[in-house]
Design a protein around this motif. Structure first.
Motif, PDB file in Angstrom:
ATOM      1  N   ALA A  72      56.181  23.730  34.723  1.00  0.00           N
ATOM      2  CA  ALA A  72      55.844  24.851  35.599  1.00  0.00           C
ATOM      3  C   ALA A  72      54.948  24.364  36.717  1.00  0.00           C
ATOM      4  CB  ALA A  72      55.149  25.952  34.803  1.00  0.00           C
ATOM      5  N   MET A  73      54.826  25.164  37.768  1.00  0.00           N
ATOM      6  CA  MET A  73      53.931  24.813  38.882  1.00  0.00           C
ATOM      7  C   MET A  73      53.144  26.036  39.312  1.00  0.00           C
ATOM      8  SD  MET A  73      56.396  24.638  42.264  1.00  0.00           S
ATOM      9  CE  MET A  73      54.991  24.651  43.371  1.00  0.00           C
ATOM     10  N   ILE A  74      51.989  25.776  39.907  1.00  0.00           N
ATOM     11  CA  ILE A  74      51.128  26.832  40.450  1.00  0.00           C
ATOM     12  C   ILE A  74      50.803  26.467  41.890  1.00  0.00           C
ATOM     13  CG2 ILE A  74      48.879  27.969  40.282  1.00  0.00           C
ATOM     14  CD1 ILE A  74      48.984  27.480  37.273  1.00  0.00           C
ATOM     15  N   ALA A  75      51.012  27.407  42.811  1.00  0.00           N
ATOM     16  CA  ALA A  75      50.738  27.162  44.231  1.00  0.00           C
ATOM     17  C   ALA A  75      50.441  28.485  44.917  1.00  0.00           C
ATOM     18  CB  ALA A  75      51.940  26.480  44.889  1.00  0.00           C
ATOM     19  N   GLY A  76      49.893  28.407  46.137  1.00  0.00           N
ATOM     20  CA  GLY A  76      49.678  29.608  46.926  1.00  0.00           C
ATOM     21  C   GLY A  76      48.245  29.939  47.244  1.00  0.00           C
ATOM     22  N   LEU A  77      47.324  29.048  46.917  1.00  0.00           N
ATOM     23  CA  LEU A  77      45.909  29.344  47.181  1.00  0.00           C
ATOM     24  C   LEU A  77      45.577  29.250  48.661  1.00  0.00           C
ATOM     25  CD1 LEU A  77      43.058  29.893  45.987  1.00  0.00           C
ATOM     26  CD2 LEU A  77      42.739  27.418  45.918  1.00  0.00           C
ATOM     27  N   THR A  78      46.157  28.271  49.370  1.00  0.00           N
ATOM     28  CA  THR A  78      45.745  28.001  50.758  1.00  0.00           C
ATOM     29  C   THR A  78      46.770  28.435  51.790  1.00  0.00           C
ATOM     30  OG1 THR A  78      46.674  25.756  50.637  1.00  0.00           O
ATOM     31  CG2 THR A  78      44.367  26.031  50.006  1.00  0.00           C
ATOM     32  N   SER A 125      50.276  31.242  52.771  1.00  0.00           N
ATOM     33  CA  SER A 125      50.825  32.574  52.499  1.00  0.00           C
ATOM     34  C   SER A 125      51.957  32.497  51.484  1.00  0.00           C
ATOM     35  CB  SER A 125      51.336  33.208  53.790  1.00  0.00           C
ATOM     36  OG  SER A 125      52.512  32.534  54.243  1.00  0.00           O
ATOM     37  N   TYR A 126      52.240  33.629  50.890  1.00  0.00           N
ATOM     38  CA  TYR A 126      53.329  33.710  49.916  1.00  0.00           C
ATOM     39  C   TYR A 126      54.652  33.269  50.547  1.00  0.00           C
ATOM     40  CZ  TYR A 126      57.063  35.861  47.177  1.00  0.00           C
ATOM     41  OH  TYR A 126      58.224  36.081  46.475  1.00  0.00           O
ATOM     42  N   THR A 127      54.928  33.738  51.773  1.00  0.00           N
ATOM     43  CA  THR A 127      56.203  33.431  52.427  1.00  0.00           C
ATOM     44  C   THR A 127      56.373  31.934  52.640  1.00  0.00           C
ATOM     45  OG1 THR A 127      56.136  35.566  53.561  1.00  0.00           O
ATOM     46  CG2 THR A 127      57.644  33.901  54.447  1.00  0.00           C
ATOM     47  N   TYR A 156      56.875  30.238  49.255  1.00  0.00           N
ATOM     48  CA  TYR A 156      58.185  30.585  48.702  1.00  0.00           C
ATOM     49  C   TYR A 156      59.304  29.806  49.393  1.00  0.00           C
ATOM     50  CZ  TYR A 156      62.322  33.304  47.556  1.00  0.00           C
ATOM     51  OH  TYR A 156      63.590  33.683  47.144  1.00  0.00           O
ATOM     52  N   GLU A 157      59.220  29.653  50.695  1.00  0.00           N
ATOM     53  CA  GLU A 157      60.253  28.912  51.417  1.00  0.00           C
ATOM     54  C   GLU A 157      60.275  27.444  50.991  1.00  0.00           C
ATOM     55  OE1 GLU A 157      62.684  29.928  53.406  1.00  0.00           O
ATOM     56  OE2 GLU A 157      62.026  31.950  52.883  1.00  0.00           O
ATOM     57  N   ASP A 158      59.115  26.859  50.783  1.00  0.00           N
ATOM     58  CA  ASP A 158      59.067  25.468  50.307  1.00  0.00           C
ATOM     59  C   ASP A 158      59.737  25.341  48.935  1.00  0.00           C
ATOM     60  OD1 ASP A 158      57.821  24.540  52.534  1.00  0.00           O
ATOM     61  OD2 ASP A 158      55.826  24.331  51.625  1.00  0.00           O
ATOM     62  N   ILE A 159      59.413  26.266  48.050  1.00  0.00           N
ATOM     63  CA  ILE A 159      59.972  26.204  46.693  1.00  0.00           C
ATOM     64  C   ILE A 159      61.478  26.451  46.719  1.00  0.00           C
ATOM     65  CG2 ILE A 159      59.926  27.299  44.417  1.00  0.00           C
ATOM     66  CD1 ILE A 159      56.944  27.862  44.895  1.00  0.00           C
ATOM     67  N   ARG A 160      61.923  27.382  47.551  1.00  0.00           N
ATOM     68  CA  ARG A 160      63.358  27.691  47.630  1.00  0.00           C
ATOM     69  C   ARG A 160      64.167  26.513  48.148  1.00  0.00           C
ATOM     70  NH1 ARG A 160      66.881  29.269  46.860  1.00  0.00           N
ATOM     71  NH2 ARG A 160      67.822  30.897  48.121  1.00  0.00           N
ATOM     72  N   SER A 161      63.516  25.626  48.894  1.00  0.00           N
ATOM     73  CA  SER A 161      64.250  24.442  49.356  1.00  0.00           C
ATOM     74  C   SER A 161      64.555  23.489  48.196  1.00  0.00           C
ATOM     75  CB  SER A 161      63.445  23.712  50.439  1.00  0.00           C
ATOM     76  OG  SER A 161      62.257  23.164  49.900  1.00  0.00           O
ATOM     77  N   VAL A 162      63.846  23.671  47.080  1.00  0.00           N
ATOM     78  CA  VAL A 162      63.985  22.781  45.926  1.00  0.00           C
ATOM     79  C   VAL A 162      64.634  23.483  44.740  1.00  0.00           C
ATOM     80  CG1 VAL A 162      62.756  21.278  44.315  1.00  0.00           C
ATOM     81  CG2 VAL A 162      61.934  21.525  46.674  1.00  0.00           C
ATOM     82  N   LEU A 163      64.270  24.731  44.500  1.00  0.00           N
ATOM     83  CA  LEU A 163      64.703  25.465  43.313  1.00  0.00           C
ATOM     84  C   LEU A 163      65.368  26.779  43.699  1.00  0.00           C
ATOM     85  CD1 LEU A 163      61.408  25.024  41.257  1.00  0.00           C
ATOM     86  CD2 LEU A 163      63.601  23.944  40.699  1.00  0.00           C
TER      87      LEU A 163
END
Length: 579
Positions: free
Chosen positions: A551-557, A559-561, A564-571
């Motif tokens: 699992a991964m945790i991200a989004g502290l620094t 925005s959600y958008t 999310y776009e970075d993650i969608r490029s991978v998963l």
């Protein structure tokens, strides 16, 4: 003084008078709604437990509140720093003590003010009432009567008897001393120590430091007439005589020359800057007189830049606050039905408090104390009173010491389960959550924290690992992450993996994987290589996609958008689920 701590006389009176006067009330623990409830709670149903207890008095712990009930007892002969105000005038303090018992350890306290200055009368009063309680907390009784009363009650009663003005102060001070010695590279067996003040707290401090290993001859006790030395006759009693040492020093200033540690339990101004200047390198100064310490941190800082200080005040770092001790000590003692609170249990409490201060400070504590975040160091050697881990760390240590020393009548065999019960006492959601936590610990996972150089992320990762939930993986530059850890006082905690995307051996494999996904969108391989090595969210997502993390945790620094776009490029989202 911190303005938030300043109160007027009128505010204090209004606080105690508004609504129901005072600070405590009795709340029933059983329903009393129907006639049947009344028949069970009182006659005729109440006769059944009465007969059971008559047959076996220990059953009182099963059928009554005795096992969670502490009597807070005073005769008002030494109320705070106000002197002998009498029994009834001590009641606000004793009610306050009962409130602290309940708030911090869920122990029920009942205040009993004994209107007598006679030792025999007080002892008999407490002894005859003792069958009602699981423990006795003595409070604000002047010396030397407090020593006699506590000793006689300990001998005559089979429940814990604890004079908090003595032992509570000593335990918290000892916890701070353990850490101050750790920070200055000393050990208990080699220090030279001066204790100024030969009242209840001062003598208790001298006794406890010796019980923990400081040689008798290395502790110089002083009172208002000077050093307590062998063969001194003026102003002596049996408790002072027990700490007399062979020394040429006759006044406090003489004793302070070359001393490593000073414990002050006396009065404002007792310690001068000149005395501080005469102390050894890296002096440890606990000026615990209330409300004004023997010397202020500002006065010490004017002559020494290498001192570690503690006081009894909340507006200075390292407050020696008894609320860190007595609620949790009684909690542990009551839960194993200890017959006494012995030195082993006091030492266990001090060591557990010291160990807690060395751990990372949780967010709840940071929120309660605005300003710079606290971490282990010269200005943080004693835990904060609102640290939620106190309830699950101190009582188990006390209970274990009671069992090891043979004074526990009801041993606890599952200490981890006991810790979970303690958390649930003060946190109503802790119980239901504990089942989830246990399932997570049973199957620990590799979790990658994408923004691994951020302070809050590092704290979360450390907490995740220490809780046993799995292996935390921090994404970022190793030197930056280690630098942040050092600045937070975390050192180099074990069980944490650090991965730098720019130098990772898996970078090429992640690049190839990402290129296969994105090439039909016109993305070049060199673009994929840059995304993997620069964008940490992309790198972390690749770890999950390639089964290097669960699992991964991200989004502290960001925005959600963006995340999310970075993650969608991978998963891809799971079929049937919307992000």
């Amino acid at each position: 003084m911190d303005e938030t701590s300043r109160v007027s006389d009128q505010e204090a009176l209004l606080f105690h008078a508004q609504g129901k006067p005072g600070k405590i009330e009795i709340t029933p623990t059983k329903p009393l709604i129907t006639q049947r409830d009344l028949s069970l709670a009182y006659s005729p149903g109440v006769a059944v437990p009465c007969l059971a207890i008559a047959e076996d008095p220990e059953r009182a712990y099963d059928f009554t509140a005795k096992g969670n009930l502490v009597a807070v007892i005073s005769n008002g002969s030494a109320v705070l720093g106000l002197g002998n105000l009498g029994a009834v005038a001590s009641k606000p303090v004793m009610e306050g003590k009962a409130v602290l018992f309940k708030r911090f350890a869920d122990v029920d306290g009942i205040d009993l003010e004994v209107d007598s200055q006679d030792v025999d009368e007080i002892v008999n009063c407490v002894r005859f009432l003792g069958a009602s309680f699981g423990g006795i907390n003595l409070e604000d009784i002047k010396a030397p009567e407090c020593f006699i009363i506590e000793q006689r009650l300990r001998e005559e009663m089979s429940i814990p008897v604890f004079h908090d003005d003595q032992h509570g102060t000593a335990i918290i001070a000892m916890a701070g001393l353990i850490n101050a010695l750790d920070l200055t590279g000393r050990d208990l067996k080699s220090i030279r120590m001066v204790v100024n003040g030969a009242g209840a707290a001062g003598i208790a401090c001298a006794e406890l430091v010796k019980a923990m290993g400081v040689p008798h001859e290395n502790v110089v006790l002083c009172d208002s007439r000077g050093v307590i030395y062998q063969d001194r006759e003026d102003g002596m009693n049996q408790w002072k005589s027990a700490h007399a040492v062979a020394t040429e020093s006759r006044v406090l200033a003489d004793a302070m020359k070359g001393a490593d540690v000073f414990f002050g339990l006396s009065m404002k101004g007792a310690l001068t800057p000149e005395m501080v200047a005469d102390m050894a390198d890296k002096p440890i100064i606990f000026a615990m007189a209330n409300p004004d310490p023997e010397i202020t941190p500002e006065e010490v800082a004017a002559v020494r830049d290498d001192a570690i200080m503690a006081t009894g005040r909340s507006d200075y770092p390292n407050q020696v606050n008894n609320v860190l001790g007595f609620p949790y000590i009684f909690r542990g003692a009551l839960d194993v039905r200890a017959t006494t609170i012995n030195d082993d249990m006091k030492i266990a409490a001090a060591e557990a408090l010291a160990a807690l201060a060395r751990e990372d400070v949780p967010d709840e504590v940071a929120a309660a104390y605005p300003g710079e975040r606290q971490h282990y160091g010269p200005d943080y050697i004693i835990p904060a009173p609102f640290d939620p881990r106190l309830i699950s760390d101190i009582p188990p240590a006390v209970a274990q010491a009671a069992m090891d020393s043979g004074v526990a009548r009801r041993p606890i065999f599952d200490l981890e389960g006991y810790r979970n019960q303690l958390r649930a006492r003060l946190d109503p959601i802790a119980g239901p959550l504990q089942g989830i936590f246990d399932r997570v610990r049973a199957e620990p996972r590799r979790v990658v924290f994408a923004e691994g150089e951020e302070e809050r992320v590092i704290r979360a990762a450390v907490a995740f690992g220490q809780a046993g939930y799995g292996l935390p993986i921090l994404v970022g530059k190793s030197d930056v992450i280690h630098g942040v850890m050092d600045s937070l006082g975390l050192g180099q905690p074990p069980g944490i993996e650090i991965v730098d995307p720019a130098t990772s051996e898996r970078g090429e494999a992640y690049t190839d994987f990402l290129y296969r996904r994105l090439q039909r969108r016109g993305v070049l391989q060199r673009d994929c290589r840059r995304m993997v090595s620069v964008f940490r969210t992309v790198f972390a997502a690749c770890m999950v996609a390639q089964n290097d993390a669960h699992a991964m945790i991200a989004g502290l620094t960001r925005s959600y958008t963006e995340v999310y776009e970075d993650i969608r490029s991978v998963l891809d989202p799971k079929p049937g689920y919307r992000p």
